[in-house]
Design a protein around this motif. Structure first.
Motif, PDB file in Angstrom:
ATOM      1  N   ASN A   1     -54.557 -48.368  -8.991  1.00 15.16           N
ATOM      2  CA  ASN A   1     -54.697 -47.916  -8.593  1.00 15.16           C
ATOM      3  C   ASN A   1     -53.808 -46.295  -9.177  1.00 15.16           C
ATOM      4  O   ASN A   1     -53.109 -46.581  -8.729  1.00 15.16           O
ATOM      5  CB  ASN A   1     -54.761 -48.046  -6.928  1.00 15.16           C
ATOM      6  CG  ASN A   1     -54.522 -46.948  -5.725  1.00 15.16           C
ATOM      7  OD1 ASN A   1     -53.495 -46.007  -6.257  1.00 15.16           O
ATOM      8  ND2 ASN A   1     -55.514 -46.843  -5.827  1.00 15.16           N
ATOM      9  N   PRO A   2     -54.589 -45.057  -9.550  1.00 22.23           N
ATOM     10  CA  PRO A   2     -52.863 -44.383  -9.875  1.00 22.23           C
ATOM     11  C   PRO A   2     -52.276 -43.561  -8.979  1.00 22.23           C
ATOM     12  O   PRO A   2     -50.764 -43.477  -8.965  1.00 22.23           O
ATOM     13  CB  PRO A   2     -53.768 -43.059 -10.194  1.00 22.23           C
ATOM     14  CG  PRO A   2     -55.509 -43.080  -8.803  1.00 22.23           C
ATOM     15  CD  PRO A   2     -55.194 -44.472  -9.073  1.00 22.23           C
ATOM     16  N   SER A   3     -52.272 -43.356  -7.787  1.00 19.61           N
ATOM     17  CA  SER A   3     -51.434 -43.420  -6.836  1.00 19.61           C
ATOM     18  C   SER A   3     -49.944 -44.322  -6.838  1.00 19.61           C
ATOM     19  O   SER A   3     -48.408 -44.491  -6.298  1.00 19.61           O
ATOM     20  CB  SER A   3     -51.521 -43.040  -5.010  1.00 19.61           C
ATOM     21  OG  SER A   3     -50.557 -43.007  -4.038  1.00 19.61           O
ATOM     22  N   VAL A   4     -50.608 -45.411  -6.818  1.00 16.36           N
ATOM     23  CA  VAL A   4     -49.571 -47.217  -7.346  1.00 16.36           C
ATOM     24  C   VAL A   4     -48.731 -46.407  -8.137  1.00 16.36           C
ATOM     25  O   VAL A   4     -47.206 -47.073  -7.713  1.00 16.36           O
ATOM     26  CB  VAL A   4     -50.049 -48.286  -6.788  1.00 16.36           C
ATOM     27  CG1 VAL A   4     -49.000 -49.191  -7.722  1.00 16.36           C
ATOM     28  CG2 VAL A   4     -50.944 -48.761  -5.782  1.00 16.36           C
ATOM     29  N   LEU A   5     -49.706 -46.616  -8.544  1.00 14.76           N
ATOM     30  CA  LEU A   5     -48.881 -46.650 -10.500  1.00 14.76           C
ATOM     31  C   LEU A   5     -47.851 -45.523 -10.265  1.00 14.76           C
ATOM     32  O   LEU A   5     -46.186 -45.435 -11.124  1.00 14.76           O
ATOM     33  CB  LEU A   5     -49.548 -46.490 -11.836  1.00 14.76           C
ATOM     34  CG  LEU A   5     -50.495 -46.965 -11.823  1.00 14.76           C
ATOM     35  CD1 LEU A   5     -52.111 -46.893 -13.428  1.00 14.76           C
ATOM     36  CD2 LEU A   5     -49.643 -48.124 -12.420  1.00 14.76           C
TER      37      LEU A   5
END
Length: 268
Positions: A207-211
């Motif tokens: 997930n981009p937000s997690v990254l």
């Protein structure tokens, strides 16, 4: 963008590949490369189809460092007393990548020296060839590795090894760089680009937000005492929870561990 920097957006993998393309000069950094690389980062920054930036290089070397002709001309135009607040181009490039909101991966082969070494260390993940030659030759021409020295020390490598690199001007192999923690891991030279793309593609499934928040936490925590770092983690996690609900589907998450990454925790 200069033809010395090539940009390939692989949307299926969610990876943008930036290729340094000045092989006839061992990819020595000049204005076209420095500016072109930052232009490539800017082009990808707001592209939601890309989650990872992969840097590689054409020719026999990743980067032989700064082009000394470019550096000489730049220094001649520089006013050291009045321009003290203007960050030099190689430092601006490294900081732009360190603070970049997407994850970065480097595929390093051949010689990686000076400014190239600085760029390598600015990446989040570094895959190096076993036989790569990584070092700081600046002392041999009357300098000390401005900018690179700061990054080497901040990486926390032993002082005696820092002296080997900086004052003696000796190179490390890719294997040695991995042992010292300057690289994520090393592989045979012929496998570097494929392995780096494999890692980048795997990161692209996250997930981009997690990254993004994981990178924020790492960048903040490394400069803080432990207690302050834990408070910092709490604040970053609170920011992340605006877009992500990691505990919204516990059973689904537990089941997902048998089948790969679970993406079903985005907030509506």
């Amino acid at each position: 963008m200069s033809d010395k920097i090539l940009l390939d957006k692989k949307y299926d993998e969610k990876v943008a590949v930036i290729t340094i393309n000045r092989p006839e000069k061992r990819n020595a950094f000049d204005a076209d490369i420095l500016n072109g690389y930052i232009d490539a980062l800017d082009e990808v920054r707001d592209d939601d189809g890309i989650q990872v930036v992969l840097t590689q290089a054409n020719g026999p070397s990743f980067a032989a460092g700064m082009d000394l002709h470019y550096l000489r001309d730049f220094r001649a135009s520089f006013k050291p007393v009045y321009d003290w607040g203007r960050m030099k181009a190689p430092a601006r490039l490294s900081l732009a990548l360190i603070n970049y909101p997407k994850i970065s991966v480097a595929a390093v082969h051949g010689y990686c020296l000076g400014g190239g070494f600085s760029l390598m260390m600015a990446h989040d993940v570094v895959i190096v060839a076993d036989d790569a030659q990584i070092g700081m030759p600046e002392v041999l021409r009357g300098s000390f590795g401005q900018g690179v020295t700061a990054q080497v020390i901040k990486e926390g490598i032993p002082r005696k090894k820092a002296v080997l690199l900086q004052l003696l001007g000796r190179n490390l192999s890719g294997l040695e760089a991995e042992r010292l923690g300057l690289a994520t891991f090393s592989v045979p030279a012929g496998e570097v680009k494929d392995e780096a793309l494999k890692i980048a593609t795997e990161l692209g499934t996250r997930n981009p937000s997690v990254l993004a928040h994981a990178k924020i936490a790492i960048n903040l925590d490394q400069h803080l005492p432990l207690e302050h770092a834990m408070w910092s983690d709490d604040m970053v996690a609170a920011r992340m929870r605006v877009s992500i609900d990691p505990l919204g589907d516990v059973e689904g998450y537990l089941k997902s561990q048998k089948g790969g990454t679970n993406k079903d925790y985005q907030r509506n």
